[in-house]
Design a protein around this motif. Sequence first.
Motif, PDB file in Angstrom:
ATOM      1  N   GLU A   6     -71.284   2.757  13.080  1.00  0.00           N
ATOM      2  CA  GLU A   6     -72.501   3.099  12.358  1.00  0.00           C
ATOM      3  C   GLU A   6     -73.042   2.012  11.444  1.00  0.00           C
ATOM      4  O   GLU A   6     -74.150   2.126  10.970  1.00  0.00           O
ATOM      5  CB  GLU A   6     -72.263   4.371  11.544  1.00  0.00           C
ATOM      6  CG  GLU A   6     -71.782   5.544  12.379  1.00  0.00           C
ATOM      7  CD  GLU A   6     -72.666   5.885  13.559  1.00  0.00           C
ATOM      8  OE1 GLU A   6     -73.893   5.739  13.467  1.00  0.00           O
ATOM      9  OE2 GLU A   6     -72.117   6.277  14.600  1.00  0.00           O
ATOM     10  N   ALA A   7     -72.295   0.971  11.163  1.00  0.00           N
ATOM     11  CA  ALA A   7     -72.721  -0.049  10.204  1.00  0.00           C
ATOM     12  C   ALA A   7     -73.583  -1.114  10.866  1.00  0.00           C
ATOM     13  O   ALA A   7     -73.101  -1.982  11.562  1.00  0.00           O
ATOM     14  CB  ALA A   7     -71.499  -0.694   9.550  1.00  0.00           C
ATOM     15  N   GLY A   8     -74.905  -1.019  10.680  1.00  0.00           N
ATOM     16  CA  GLY A   8     -75.799  -2.063  11.169  1.00  0.00           C
ATOM     17  C   GLY A   8     -76.336  -1.836  12.563  1.00  0.00           C
ATOM     18  O   GLY A   8     -76.030  -0.851  13.230  1.00  0.00           O
ATOM     19  N   LYS A   9     -77.137  -2.771  13.002  1.00  0.00           N
ATOM     20  CA  LYS A   9     -77.762  -2.720  14.321  1.00  0.00           C
ATOM     21  C   LYS A   9     -76.693  -2.783  15.406  1.00  0.00           C
ATOM     22  O   LYS A   9     -75.689  -3.465  15.255  1.00  0.00           O
ATOM     23  CB  LYS A   9     -78.737  -3.896  14.440  1.00  0.00           C
ATOM     24  CG  LYS A   9     -79.615  -3.850  15.656  1.00  0.00           C
ATOM     25  CD  LYS A   9     -80.719  -4.877  15.573  1.00  0.00           C
ATOM     26  CE  LYS A   9     -81.552  -4.797  16.834  1.00  0.00           C
ATOM     27  NZ  LYS A   9     -82.690  -5.677  16.796  1.00  0.00           N
ATOM     28  N   ASN A  10     -76.909  -2.080  16.545  1.00  0.00           N
ATOM     29  CA  ASN A  10     -75.883  -2.069  17.594  1.00  0.00           C
ATOM     30  C   ASN A  10     -76.399  -2.389  18.986  1.00  0.00           C
ATOM     31  O   ASN A  10     -75.629  -2.381  19.946  1.00  0.00           O
ATOM     32  CB  ASN A  10     -75.131  -0.737  17.598  1.00  0.00           C
ATOM     33  CG  ASN A  10     -76.033   0.445  17.862  1.00  0.00           C
ATOM     34  OD1 ASN A  10     -77.104   0.301  18.434  1.00  0.00           O
ATOM     35  ND2 ASN A  10     -75.610   1.603  17.429  1.00  0.00           N
ATOM     36  N   SER A  11     -77.684  -2.713  19.132  1.00  0.00           N
ATOM     37  CA  SER A  11     -78.258  -3.045  20.431  1.00  0.00           C
ATOM     38  C   SER A  11     -79.408  -4.027  20.232  1.00  0.00           C
ATOM     39  O   SER A  11     -80.188  -3.889  19.279  1.00  0.00           O
ATOM     40  CB  SER A  11     -78.761  -1.766  21.100  1.00  0.00           C
ATOM     41  OG  SER A  11     -79.375  -2.048  22.325  1.00  0.00           O
ATOM     42  N   TRP A  12     -79.528  -5.001  21.141  1.00  0.00           N
ATOM     43  CA  TRP A  12     -80.537  -6.049  21.005  1.00  0.00           C
ATOM     44  C   TRP A  12     -81.300  -6.277  22.313  1.00  0.00           C
ATOM     45  O   TRP A  12     -81.233  -7.352  22.917  1.00  0.00           O
ATOM     46  CB  TRP A  12     -79.867  -7.356  20.560  1.00  0.00           C
ATOM     47  CG  TRP A  12     -79.337  -7.304  19.176  1.00  0.00           C
ATOM     48  CD1 TRP A  12     -79.969  -7.734  18.038  1.00  0.00           C
ATOM     49  CD2 TRP A  12     -78.077  -6.791  18.741  1.00  0.00           C
ATOM     50  NE1 TRP A  12     -79.176  -7.509  16.944  1.00  0.00           N
ATOM     51  CE2 TRP A  12     -78.001  -6.930  17.344  1.00  0.00           C
ATOM     52  CE3 TRP A  12     -76.979  -6.208  19.405  1.00  0.00           C
ATOM     53  CZ2 TRP A  12     -76.907  -6.520  16.599  1.00  0.00           C
ATOM     54  CZ3 TRP A  12     -75.892  -5.796  18.669  1.00  0.00           C
ATOM     55  CH2 TRP A  12     -75.852  -5.955  17.281  1.00  0.00           C
ATOM     56  N   PRO A  13     -82.092  -5.299  22.775  1.00  0.00           N
ATOM     57  CA  PRO A  13     -82.822  -5.472  24.043  1.00  0.00           C
ATOM     58  C   PRO A  13     -83.852  -6.601  23.996  1.00  0.00           C
ATOM     59  O   PRO A  13     -84.169  -7.210  25.025  1.00  0.00           O
ATOM     60  CB  PRO A  13     -83.491  -4.113  24.259  1.00  0.00           C
ATOM     61  CG  PRO A  13     -83.523  -3.473  22.918  1.00  0.00           C
ATOM     62  CD  PRO A  13     -82.329  -4.001  22.171  1.00  0.00           C
ATOM     63  N   GLU A  14     -84.345  -6.907  22.809  1.00  0.00           N
ATOM     64  CA  GLU A  14     -85.358  -7.960  22.661  1.00  0.00           C
ATOM     65  C   GLU A  14     -84.813  -9.352  22.955  1.00  0.00           C
ATOM     66  O   GLU A  14     -85.579 -10.306  23.106  1.00  0.00           O
ATOM     67  CB  GLU A  14     -85.969  -7.922  21.251  1.00  0.00           C
ATOM     68  CG  GLU A  14     -85.043  -8.363  20.139  1.00  0.00           C
ATOM     69  CD  GLU A  14     -84.073  -7.294  19.608  1.00  0.00           C
ATOM     70  OE1 GLU A  14     -83.454  -7.554  18.569  1.00  0.00           O
ATOM     71  OE2 GLU A  14     -83.937  -6.218  20.218  1.00  0.00           O
ATOM     72  N   LEU A  15     -83.501  -9.500  23.071  1.00  0.00           N
ATOM     73  CA  LEU A  15     -82.905 -10.816  23.308  1.00  0.00           C
ATOM     74  C   LEU A  15     -82.716 -11.155  24.787  1.00  0.00           C
ATOM     75  O   LEU A  15     -82.360 -12.288  25.112  1.00  0.00           O
ATOM     76  CB  LEU A  15     -81.566 -10.918  22.577  1.00  0.00           C
ATOM     77  CG  LEU A  15     -81.663 -10.825  21.050  1.00  0.00           C
ATOM     78  CD1 LEU A  15     -80.280 -10.918  20.425  1.00  0.00           C
ATOM     79  CD2 LEU A  15     -82.579 -11.903  20.492  1.00  0.00           C
ATOM     80  N   VAL A  16     -82.971 -10.207  25.679  1.00  0.00           N
ATOM     81  CA  VAL A  16     -82.884 -10.505  27.114  1.00  0.00           C
ATOM     82  C   VAL A  16     -83.909 -11.587  27.437  1.00  0.00           C
ATOM     83  O   VAL A  16     -85.075 -11.483  27.083  1.00  0.00           O
ATOM     84  CB  VAL A  16     -83.118  -9.240  27.975  1.00  0.00           C
ATOM     85  CG1 VAL A  16     -83.187  -9.594  29.449  1.00  0.00           C
ATOM     86  CG2 VAL A  16     -82.015  -8.223  27.712  1.00  0.00           C
ATOM     87  N   GLY A  17     -83.448 -12.664  28.066  1.00  0.00           N
ATOM     88  CA  GLY A  17     -84.307 -13.799  28.404  1.00  0.00           C
ATOM     89  C   GLY A  17     -84.214 -14.940  27.409  1.00  0.00           C
ATOM     90  O   GLY A  17     -84.643 -16.051  27.704  1.00  0.00           O
ATOM     91  N   CYS A  18     -83.652 -14.678  26.239  1.00  0.00           N
ATOM     92  CA  CYS A  18     -83.464 -15.735  25.226  1.00  0.00           C
ATOM     93  C   CYS A  18     -82.255 -16.594  25.578  1.00  0.00           C
ATOM     94  O   CYS A  18     -81.391 -16.180  26.343  1.00  0.00           O
ATOM     95  CB  CYS A  18     -83.214 -15.113  23.854  1.00  0.00           C
ATOM     96  SG  CYS A  18     -84.623 -14.290  23.142  1.00  0.00           S
ATOM     97  N   LEU A  19     -82.179 -17.761  24.982  1.00  0.00           N
ATOM     98  CA  LEU A  19     -80.986 -18.583  25.135  1.00  0.00           C
ATOM     99  C   LEU A  19     -79.804 -17.886  24.469  1.00  0.00           C
ATOM    100  O   LEU A  19     -79.934 -17.296  23.397  1.00  0.00           O
ATOM    101  CB  LEU A  19     -81.194 -19.961  24.522  1.00  0.00           C
ATOM    102  CG  LEU A  19     -82.095 -20.900  25.298  1.00  0.00           C
ATOM    103  CD1 LEU A  19     -82.322 -22.188  24.502  1.00  0.00           C
ATOM    104  CD2 LEU A  19     -81.501 -21.228  26.654  1.00  0.00           C
ATOM    105  N   GLY A  20     -78.645 -17.962  25.102  1.00  0.00           N
ATOM    106  CA  GLY A  20     -77.450 -17.300  24.602  1.00  0.00           C
ATOM    107  C   GLY A  20     -77.080 -17.701  23.196  1.00  0.00           C
ATOM    108  O   GLY A  20     -76.719 -16.859  22.370  1.00  0.00           O
ATOM    109  N   LYS A  21     -77.154 -18.981  22.886  1.00  0.00           N
ATOM    110  CA  LYS A  21     -76.788 -19.461  21.547  1.00  0.00           C
ATOM    111  C   LYS A  21     -77.728 -18.890  20.483  1.00  0.00           C
ATOM    112  O   LYS A  21     -77.302 -18.542  19.381  1.00  0.00           O
ATOM    113  CB  LYS A  21     -76.806 -20.994  21.487  1.00  0.00           C
ATOM    114  CG  LYS A  21     -75.590 -21.615  22.109  1.00  0.00           C
ATOM    115  CD  LYS A  21     -74.386 -21.300  21.244  1.00  0.00           C
ATOM    116  CE  LYS A  21     -73.185 -22.134  21.634  1.00  0.00           C
ATOM    117  NZ  LYS A  21     -71.997 -21.753  20.897  1.00  0.00           N
TER     118      LYS A  21
END
Length: 71
Positions: A6-21
């Motif tokens: 429950e602590a903080g954000k747990n999913s980042w769909p907006e990062l698909v397509g971004c550089l991994g680093k």
Amino acid sequence: MSNGCEAGKNSWPELVGCLGKTAEKKIEYQNRNVNAILIPEGSAVTLDFRCDRVWVWINEAGKVVRTPVIG
């Protein structure tokens, strides 16, 4: 549905397509309770669930290919 993390954000769909680093840095900045780990697409990983881990699946070009989620 709760995953027990429950602590903080747990999913980042907006990062698909971004550089991994870049994704790794954003994930760890947005949720200081997790360690983002870059994983080449097709690699084997452990199946245990951990609230402090985010697999960041990347392709050969180093871009995120799946939504990073805690687990």
